[in-house]
Design a protein around this motif. Structure first.
Motif: not given
Length: 226
Positions: A11-13, A23-25, A27-35
């Motif tokens: 979803i967007s936002g 999950i499409d954001e 955060p802090f310039g890092v993909p959600y998947s990387t977190w």
């Protein structure tokens, strides 16, 4: 099984819960998947005597290496109340339910066809979580919407990632040179909270034919933002 990586549209936002990153954001310039991958490297990199998941009295500041994001451990079987102090301006990343599989946990995969290994790791990560029957969360008493089904919070690392294990760890996995892994689950990525006292309530239950998967856990986090 590769379809599992992309079967959950994003979803967007976060229109349902504005206090969360979606999950499409990035955060802090890092993909959600990387977190997600970073969280797993956090939890597998802490020795058992220091890990805040299994020792209720342990402070939550163990191995917190990211300036703007604080990791909390996942929900265990049983009922727990935990306390955590975090710096002002820090987001909180915590799994509600998460599954992972790595080559280190199945050394028979070493040297096998990479596509076969990828399929096996993905299937293993989803194996228990596909039988997750209850999920709920609250932030400061407000119920998080959208946790009943797969959308919008079930997501994954999007591909194989490198997972490092401490020589001793709470999962009793022996590190090997091959670090390939895959992880997925439902997560809360809470935007920075105002200074003061807050609560995060989490509940998760898995009911599987394999008893090793099963648990029914509730954790209440008392959060103090300094």
């Amino acid at each position: 099984m590769l379809l599992l990586v992309t079967q959950f549209p994003q979803i967007s936002g976060d229109s349902l819960n504005p206090e969360l990153y979606s999950i499409d954001e990035n955060p802090f310039g890092v993909p959600y998947s990387t977190w997600i991958a970073r969280w797993w490297n956090w939890t597998t990199g802490i020795p058992p005597g220091d890990h805040p998941r299994d020792i209720e009295q342990k402070p939550c500041d163990v191995s917190q290496k990211w300036d703007k994001v604080w990791f909390l451990p996942d929900v265990l079987d049983g009922n727990f109340t935990r306390n955590c102090e975090i710096p002002n301006g820090t987001a909180i990343f915590v799994p509600i339910t998460t599954g992972e599989k790595s080559v280190a946990e199945d050394s028979d995969l070493v040297g096998k066809d990479p596509n076969m290994v990828k399929r096996d790791l993905i299937a293993g990560a989803y194996y228990c979580d596909n039988s997750n029957v209850e999920r709920s969360a609250k932030v400061d008493g407000r119920r998080i919407s959208g946790l009943e089904g797969n959308l919008p919070y079930r997501t994954n690392t999007s591909d194989i990632f490198n997972l490092s294990w401490n020589e001793t760890n709470i999962y009793n996995v022996k590190p090997i040179e091959d670090r390939r892994a895959f992880a997925e689950g439902w997560f809360l990525f809470v935007k920075p909270l105002p200074q003061g006292d807050h609560t995060i309530d989490l509940h998760s239950k898995i009911s599987h034919t394999n008893a090793d998967c099963n648990y029914d856990g509730t954790t209440k986090w008392n959060i103090k933002v300094k």
